[in-house]
Design a protein around this motif. Sequence first.
Motif, mmCIF file in Angstrom:
data_model
loop_
_atom_site.group_PDB
_atom_site.id
_atom_site.type_symbol
_atom_site.label_atom_id
_atom_site.label_comp_id
_atom_site.label_asym_id
_atom_site.label_seq_id
_atom_site.Cartn_x
_atom_site.Cartn_y
_atom_site.Cartn_z
ATOM 1 N N GLN A 1 1.381 9.383 -5.526
ATOM 2 C CA GLN A 1 1.826 10.732 -5.160
ATOM 3 C C GLN A 1 2.868 11.256 -6.145
ATOM 4 O O GLN A 1 2.825 12.409 -6.567
ATOM 5 N N ILE A 2 3.795 10.362 -6.507
ATOM 6 C CA ILE A 2 4.852 10.769 -7.442
ATOM 7 C C ILE A 2 4.244 11.086 -8.808
ATOM 8 O O ILE A 2 4.631 12.048 -9.462
ATOM 9 N N ILE B 1 11.154 3.847 -1.778
ATOM 10 C CA ILE B 1 10.213 3.770 -0.649
ATOM 11 C C ILE B 1 10.165 2.323 -0.132
ATOM 12 O O ILE B 1 9.991 2.084 1.067
ATOM 13 N N GLN C 1 0.840 -1.208 0.000
ATOM 14 C CA GLN C 1 0.000 0.000 0.000
ATOM 15 C C GLN C 1 0.874 1.256 0.000
ATOM 16 O O GLN C 1 0.582 2.228 -0.700
ATOM 17 N N THR C 2 1.961 1.208 0.788
ATOM 18 C CA THR C 2 2.871 2.361 0.847
ATOM 19 C C THR C 2 3.456 2.643 -0.533
ATOM 20 O O THR C 2 3.466 3.789 -0.984
ATOM 21 N N ILE C 3 3.915 1.578 -1.196
ATOM 22 C CA ILE C 3 4.531 1.760 -2.518
ATOM 23 C C ILE C 3 3.498 2.264 -3.521
ATOM 24 O O ILE C 3 3.761 3.181 -4.300
ATOM 25 N N SER D 1 3.260 8.987 2.321
ATOM 26 C CA SER D 1 4.173 7.839 2.371
ATOM 27 C C SER D 1 4.794 7.674 3.759
ATOM 28 O O SER D 1 4.917 6.555 4.256
ATOM 29 N N GLU E 1 0.633 3.921 -2.947
ATOM 30 C CA GLU E 1 0.238 5.315 -2.690
ATOM 31 C C GLU E 1 1.390 6.267 -2.986
ATOM 32 O O GLU E 1 1.181 7.385 -3.441
ATOM 33 N N HIS E 2 2.604 5.792 -2.720
ATOM 34 C CA HIS E 2 3.775 6.611 -3.017
ATOM 35 C C HIS E 2 3.860 6.863 -4.526
ATOM 36 O O HIS E 2 4.074 7.990 -4.967
ATOM 37 N N ALA E 3 3.645 5.772 -5.298
ATOM 38 C CA ALA E 3 3.695 5.909 -6.765
ATOM 39 C C ALA E 3 2.625 6.887 -7.240
ATOM 40 O O ALA E 3 2.873 7.703 -8.135
ATOM 41 N N ASN F 1 2.431 6.179 6.228
ATOM 42 C CA ASN F 1 2.266 4.731 6.047
ATOM 43 C C ASN F 1 3.372 3.957 6.761
ATOM 44 O O ASN F 1 3.144 2.844 7.244
#
Lengths: 278, 114
Positions: A100-101, B66, A92-94, B98, A96-98, B101
């Motif tokens: 955001q990026i 990340i 999920q972190t990756i 991020s 959502e990070h993607a 999380n």
Amino acid sequence: MPGPAPYVKVLDIEQTLAELQEMVDHLQQERNDLEIALTTAIEHGDAIESQLETANRQLQQEVRERLTVERQLRDLVATITQKSRDLEVVLQTITEHADQIDLQWLGRYIEAENDARQDSLTGLANRRMLDEAIAREWKRARREQQPLCMLVCDVDHFKDYNDRYGHPAGDDCLRALSELLRGVLRREGDLAARYGGEEFVLLLPNTDLAGGRLVANHIMERLSGTPLLHEGSPFGVLTLSIGVAACLPQDDDQGTLFAETDRLLYLAKQQGRNRIAA
Amino acid sequence: MKSLEGDGYKVDFDSGDSSIRLAGSLRLGGLSEYAPISQLLDESLDGRSTLTVDLTGLEFLNSSGIATLSKFVINARNRKDCALTIRGSNAIPWQGKSLNNLKRLMPALELVFD
């Protein structure tokens, strides 16, 4: 009456003794049998007990082993559950990070796109955006048979202005004129662009020549209402020459409108500047 | 001070200050290229009771980055012997979501936004 003879009595006793002896033997045999049976039962009991003891020990060992395995399995399940939970969070972190990026890149892309279509000094549309707008509006006007109008505005004696007051003042002057031009446009489709140097273009869809002339007059009025000193100009203030043309597009040659407007601007310059030629 | 430097990024580990700072734009290709940074991050936990990871100058971090940071946080959580603080910046768009999380991976993690 006389009793039995002594000889007979002796025989009876012997017989009785023999019977007793037989009974004793029989009892002796039974006792021996019972003793054997008892011994057998005791020994059998011991064997069973020993066997049960062994079985019990084995069972206890098995229970201990099973408990150990169960504990190990529980630990393994806990570890796997934790790792699975971690993986879910990491995924999920990756993700959502993607996202955001992506948004960050999109913002920069939009910024770059705007920069590519905007004049950095005045904030008006630049030549590229003007060319795209002319192509688009020309097609639309031709399809809908609506007039398309263009104004080309040029600052009179601008080189003298720059020479006299300096380029920063010249830039301020161009910014002020841009604000003025932006202010006279009221409809969403109208576009004001800096064509280059001190030359500006206004593109007015669904506008005929009379409408374009009105906008040009409006520009002149506003400019004279807030005069900018220009001691190098014969008028003493900053002035504009404006060419105005409109047409109903009939073919693909979208360059004709600009050519005609530019010709009229030249005419306004020739006729003494500070005027509208339409 | 131990440092790693590459195209557009820098990682500085200051053992005296118990802090490790990642700055610039990290866009390495895959976890294998992040291995030296991952190793330095894990080393920074050794024998330390507190550690601050300063990301306030990290403008860009790609997905592999990340993932590396997530693995580091899980490692710190499992070791149970180091109080971890991550400093981020509200001015950098990706950090808001991020970094929050990462706190889900390690509830004891302290997040500080400048």
